[in-house]
Scaffold this motif. Structure first.
Motif, PDB file in Angstrom:
ATOM      1  N   PHE A 293       0.850  -1.186   0.000  1.00  0.00           N
ATOM      2  CA  PHE A 293       0.000   0.000   0.000  1.00  0.00           C
ATOM      3  C   PHE A 293       0.888   1.239   0.000  1.00  0.00           C
ATOM      4  O   PHE A 293       2.090   1.159   0.288  1.00  0.00           O
ATOM      5  N   SER A 294       0.303   2.379  -0.325  1.00  0.00           N
ATOM      6  CA  SER A 294       1.009   3.652  -0.276  1.00  0.00           C
ATOM      7  C   SER A 294       0.729   4.344   1.053  1.00  0.00           C
ATOM      8  O   SER A 294      -0.329   4.143   1.660  1.00  0.00           O
ATOM      9  N   LEU A 295       1.664   5.169   1.498  1.00  0.00           N
ATOM     10  CA  LEU A 295       1.387   6.008   2.661  1.00  0.00           C
ATOM     11  C   LEU A 295       0.178   6.892   2.383  1.00  0.00           C
ATOM     12  O   LEU A 295      -0.648   7.137   3.256  1.00  0.00           O
ATOM     13  N   GLY A 296       0.100   7.366   1.161  1.00  0.00           N
ATOM     14  CA  GLY A 296      -1.018   8.206   0.756  1.00  0.00           C
ATOM     15  C   GLY A 296      -0.908   8.530  -0.718  1.00  0.00           C
ATOM     16  O   GLY A 296       0.161   8.398  -1.325  1.00  0.00           O
ATOM     17  N   LEU A 297      -2.027   8.931  -1.308  1.00  0.00           N
ATOM     18  CA  LEU A 297      -2.054   9.306  -2.716  1.00  0.00           C
ATOM     19  C   LEU A 297      -2.667  10.697  -2.850  1.00  0.00           C
ATOM     20  O   LEU A 297      -3.712  10.992  -2.260  1.00  0.00           O
ATOM     21  N   LYS A 298      -2.014  11.511  -3.649  1.00  0.00           N
ATOM     22  CA  LYS A 298      -2.515  12.858  -3.928  1.00  0.00           C
ATOM     23  C   LYS A 298      -3.148  12.841  -5.307  1.00  0.00           C
ATOM     24  O   LYS A 298      -2.519  12.433  -6.294  1.00  0.00           O
ATOM     25  N   THR A 299      -4.407  13.274  -5.385  1.00  0.00           N
ATOM     26  CA  THR A 299      -5.140  13.252  -6.652  1.00  0.00           C
ATOM     27  C   THR A 299      -5.779  14.611  -6.885  1.00  0.00           C
ATOM     28  O   THR A 299      -5.764  15.484  -6.016  1.00  0.00           O
TER      29      THR A 299
ATOM     30  N   ILE B 241       3.416  12.750   6.585  1.00  0.00           N
ATOM     31  CA  ILE B 241       2.905  12.367   5.263  1.00  0.00           C
ATOM     32  C   ILE B 241       2.251  13.563   4.577  1.00  0.00           C
ATOM     33  O   ILE B 241       2.473  13.811   3.383  1.00  0.00           O
ATOM     34  N   LEU B 242       1.456  14.306   5.319  1.00  0.00           N
ATOM     35  CA  LEU B 242       0.832  15.501   4.743  1.00  0.00           C
ATOM     36  C   LEU B 242       1.884  16.497   4.267  1.00  0.00           C
ATOM     37  O   LEU B 242       1.758  17.083   3.180  1.00  0.00           O
ATOM     38  N   GLU B 243       2.926  16.680   5.057  1.00  0.00           N
ATOM     39  CA  GLU B 243       3.995  17.605   4.663  1.00  0.00           C
ATOM     40  C   GLU B 243       4.642  17.139   3.354  1.00  0.00           C
ATOM     41  O   GLU B 243       4.978  17.953   2.492  1.00  0.00           O
ATOM     42  N   GLY B 244       4.784  15.806   3.203  1.00  0.00           N
ATOM     43  CA  GLY B 244       5.339  15.281   1.961  1.00  0.00           C
ATOM     44  C   GLY B 244       4.475  15.577   0.755  1.00  0.00           C
ATOM     45  O   GLY B 244       4.951  15.545  -0.383  1.00  0.00           O
ATOM     46  N   ALA B 245       3.176  15.853   1.004  1.00  0.00           N
ATOM     47  CA  ALA B 245       2.249  16.209  -0.081  1.00  0.00           C
ATOM     48  C   ALA B 245       2.059  17.713  -0.197  1.00  0.00           C
ATOM     49  O   ALA B 245       1.212  18.173  -0.969  1.00  0.00           O
TER      50      ALA B 245
ATOM     51  N   LEU C 137       0.966  19.606   2.247  1.00  0.00           N
ATOM     52  CA  LEU C 137      -0.248  19.918   2.998  1.00  0.00           C
ATOM     53  C   LEU C 137       0.045  19.915   4.493  1.00  0.00           C
ATOM     54  O   LEU C 137       1.151  19.582   4.931  1.00  0.00           O
ATOM     55  N   GLY C 138      -0.957  20.287   5.259  1.00  0.00           N
ATOM     56  CA  GLY C 138      -0.833  20.281   6.710  1.00  0.00           C
ATOM     57  C   GLY C 138      -2.155  19.954   7.363  1.00  0.00           C
ATOM     58  O   GLY C 138      -3.148  19.663   6.684  1.00  0.00           O
ATOM     59  N   TYR C 139      -2.183  20.008   8.688  1.00  0.00           N
ATOM     60  CA  TYR C 139      -3.415  19.708   9.417  1.00  0.00           C
ATOM     61  C   TYR C 139      -4.586  20.559   8.933  1.00  0.00           C
ATOM     62  O   TYR C 139      -5.732  20.099   8.898  1.00  0.00           O
ATOM     63  N   GLY C 140      -4.326  21.795   8.551  1.00  0.00           N
ATOM     64  CA  GLY C 140      -5.402  22.695   8.130  1.00  0.00           C
ATOM     65  C   GLY C 140      -6.090  22.265   6.851  1.00  0.00           C
ATOM     66  O   GLY C 140      -7.176  22.762   6.529  1.00  0.00           O
ATOM     67  N   ASP C 141      -5.481  21.345   6.102  1.00  0.00           N
ATOM     68  CA  ASP C 141      -6.074  20.866   4.850  1.00  0.00           C
ATOM     69  C   ASP C 141      -6.898  19.598   5.037  1.00  0.00           C
ATOM     70  O   ASP C 141      -7.530  19.119   4.088  1.00  0.00           O
ATOM     71  N   VAL C 142      -6.885  19.035   6.239  1.00  0.00           N
ATOM     72  CA  VAL C 142      -7.617  17.793   6.498  1.00  0.00           C
ATOM     73  C   VAL C 142      -9.112  18.089   6.561  1.00  0.00           C
ATOM     74  O   VAL C 142      -9.553  19.014   7.249  1.00  0.00           O
ATOM     75  N   VAL C 143      -9.907  17.315   5.829  1.00  0.00           N
ATOM     76  CA  VAL C 143     -11.356  17.525   5.807  1.00  0.00           C
ATOM     77  C   VAL C 143     -12.118  16.417   6.527  1.00  0.00           C
ATOM     78  O   VAL C 143     -13.275  16.600   6.900  1.00  0.00           O
ATOM     79  N   ARG C 144     -11.470  15.265   6.714  1.00  0.00           N
ATOM     80  CA  ARG C 144     -12.149  14.161   7.382  1.00  0.00           C
ATOM     81  C   ARG C 144     -11.137  13.298   8.122  1.00  0.00           C
ATOM     82  O   ARG C 144     -10.057  13.013   7.613  1.00  0.00           O
TER      83      ARG C 144
ATOM     84  N   VAL D 213      -6.997   9.677   7.427  1.00  0.00           N
ATOM     85  CA  VAL D 213      -7.455  11.030   7.103  1.00  0.00           C
ATOM     86  C   VAL D 213      -7.606  11.217   5.596  1.00  0.00           C
ATOM     87  O   VAL D 213      -6.951  10.554   4.793  1.00  0.00           O
ATOM     88  N   THR D 214      -8.490  12.149   5.265  1.00  0.00           N
ATOM     89  CA  THR D 214      -8.673  12.631   3.901  1.00  0.00           C
ATOM     90  C   THR D 214      -8.427  14.125   3.915  1.00  0.00           C
ATOM     91  O   THR D 214      -8.890  14.826   4.820  1.00  0.00           O
ATOM     92  N   ALA D 215      -7.689  14.617   2.924  1.00  0.00           N
ATOM     93  CA  ALA D 215      -7.379  16.051   2.866  1.00  0.00           C
ATOM     94  C   ALA D 215      -7.756  16.607   1.505  1.00  0.00           C
ATOM     95  O   ALA D 215      -7.905  15.858   0.522  1.00  0.00           O
ATOM     96  N   ALA D 216      -7.910  17.928   1.459  1.00  0.00           N
ATOM     97  CA  ALA D 216      -8.134  18.589   0.171  1.00  0.00           C
ATOM     98  C   ALA D 216      -6.864  18.467  -0.658  1.00  0.00           C
ATOM     99  O   ALA D 216      -5.771  18.344  -0.122  1.00  0.00           O
ATOM    100  N   PHE D 217      -7.014  18.508  -1.992  1.00  0.00           N
ATOM    101  CA  PHE D 217      -5.834  18.286  -2.823  1.00  0.00           C
ATOM    102  C   PHE D 217      -4.977  19.535  -2.961  1.00  0.00           C
ATOM    103  O   PHE D 217      -3.838  19.472  -3.421  1.00  0.00           O
ATOM    104  N   ALA D 218      -5.481  20.686  -2.551  1.00  0.00           N
ATOM    105  CA  ALA D 218      -4.688  21.910  -2.578  1.00  0.00           C
ATOM    106  C   ALA D 218      -5.176  22.814  -1.453  1.00  0.00           C
ATOM    107  O   ALA D 218      -6.366  22.810  -1.121  1.00  0.00           O
TER     108      ALA D 218
END
Length: 376
Positions: A21-27, A68-72, A74-81, A131-136
């Motif tokens: 599996f991946s740590l996460g995917l950005k789409t 992981i978010l930083e690698g994308a 992103l940060g905590y403020g971009d998390v939506v769920r 977690v799920t985050a916004a893509f930007a």
């Protein structure tokens, strides 16, 4: 459209590249992270370990998520769920976990779904978080996530004690009110995850009339899992709803077993393909296939998932997220499911979460997969 795996120069806790599996995917339709516990590799013993009480574990998990978010970008403020999976025996300490989350996210608290599970794949882990985050940064996603909904009144008291149908009505009514406040209705619901207690499982299909009365014209996708208890000790059912601001469209390869069900095999909303929980069932009769064989069931399931993705115009690499609900009876061979994923799924591997349920809706089923794809 590009689906990009999140790679880190160094992930301090373990070598994530060894897994299927991946740590996460950005789409282009969101960023999806795998579920994480506080597990880490211990060089001295050459094994994965989990340390600390629930507060320490939650901090470790959110440190992983932050990296992981930083690698994308992103940060905590971009998390939506956020979905927090808590062991049943640890639910009384869950307030400590929630306090850490509130501290870390500050004024911008995401929607939270809390699922009580039988246990986690890491036996010493108290909690797993996804977690799920916004893509930007600053992007408003088309998906609308509701917090976990229990059959309670405005004072938090359970309604319809012991009556599954009444409790299901109460859950759907509360969801309708929440959506109405956002200018949406139940007709925009694209996914319902229903968690129920063991006593409710044998009566679950009595709730079909609630689905038919309240949902449609495009029936949403669904996944149903039996857990030892729910957030409220008197609740028999709990639902997590996802709705959309897009116009939903049903996706069906022609599987006859869905003809009598008030759910769709898959629903597309914009670029996102929501897929109903898949078990090893005959597409026409609904009979269980490969009874008590978790590896054969997994091969059947992932074949079905990929068929749905292709029917929606996608390809295997468009699969971005899976949740595997497994039973205790599957654990002796569950590691072999990783080889199935490696064989059948393409790079980048989807983000993944694995959980142990009390049971599935049939005793012959050992695994149920809840999947999500992003299709251009």
């Amino acid at each position: 459209m590009t689906i990009t795996p999140i790679h880190l120069k160094r992930f301090h806790w373990y070598d994530y590249k060894r897994y299927s599996f991946s740590l996460g995917l950005k789409t282009s339709a969101g960023t999806y992270l795998s579920g994480h516990t506080a597990s880490e590799y211990e060089p001295a013993t050459k094994r994965m370990v989990v340390r600390g009480g629930i507060t320490e574990q939650v901090r470790t998990v959110y440190a992983k998520i932050a990296a992981i978010l930083e690698g994308a970008g992103l940060g905590y403020g971009d998390v939506v769920r956020i979905v927090e999976y808590v062991r049943a025996q640890d639910i009384e300490r869950y307030a400590d976990a929630a306090a850490v989350r509130r501290e870390l996210f500050g004024e911008k608290q995401p929607v939270v779904n809390t699922v009580v599970v039988k246990s986690l794949l890491r036996p010493d882990a108290f909690i797993e978080i996804e977690v799920t985050a916004a893509f930007a940064p600053g992007t408003v996603p088309s998906a609308v996530f509701l917090p976990s909904i229990l059959p309670v009144d405005d004072q938090g008291n359970v309604v319809g004690t012991g009556d599954l149908v009444v409790q299901t009505h109460a859950v759907y009514e509360r969801a309708a009110r929440m959506l109405s406040a956002m200018g949406l209705g139940l007709d925009r619901v694209v996914k319902i995850a229903t968690y129920m207690t063991p006593p409710a499982a044998s009566h679950y299909y009595n709730t079909a009339r609630v689905w038919r009365e309240r949902l449609g014209p495009v029936f949403p996708t669904s996944v149903e899992v039996v857990m030892p208890r729910l957030l409220h000790p008197q609740a028999m059912v709990q639902c997590d709803f996802i709705a959309t601001r897009e116009i939903p469209t049903a996706v069906d390869p022609g599987w006859k077993r869905y003809g009598d069900l008030a759910c769709s095999p898959a629903v597309r909303a914009g670029k996102v393909l929501y897929i109903s929980g898949q078990a090893a069932l005959d597409a026409t009769t609904g009979q269980v296939l490969h009874k008590r064989d978790v590896v054969a069931q997994a091969e059947c399931i992932y074949g079905n998932v990929l068929q749905l993705v292709r029917t929606a115009g996608g390809a295997p690499h468009h699969l971005v997220k899976t949740i595997e609900y497994v039973t205790s009876a599957s654990l002796d061979r569950y590691r072999e499911v990783g080889a199935v994923r490696s064989k059948m799924l393409e790079e980048p591997r989807p983000a993944s979460t694995g959980l142990i349920s009390e049971k599935l809706l049939s005793d012959d089923l050992l695994i149920n997969v809840d999947a999500l794809a992003v299709v251009d």
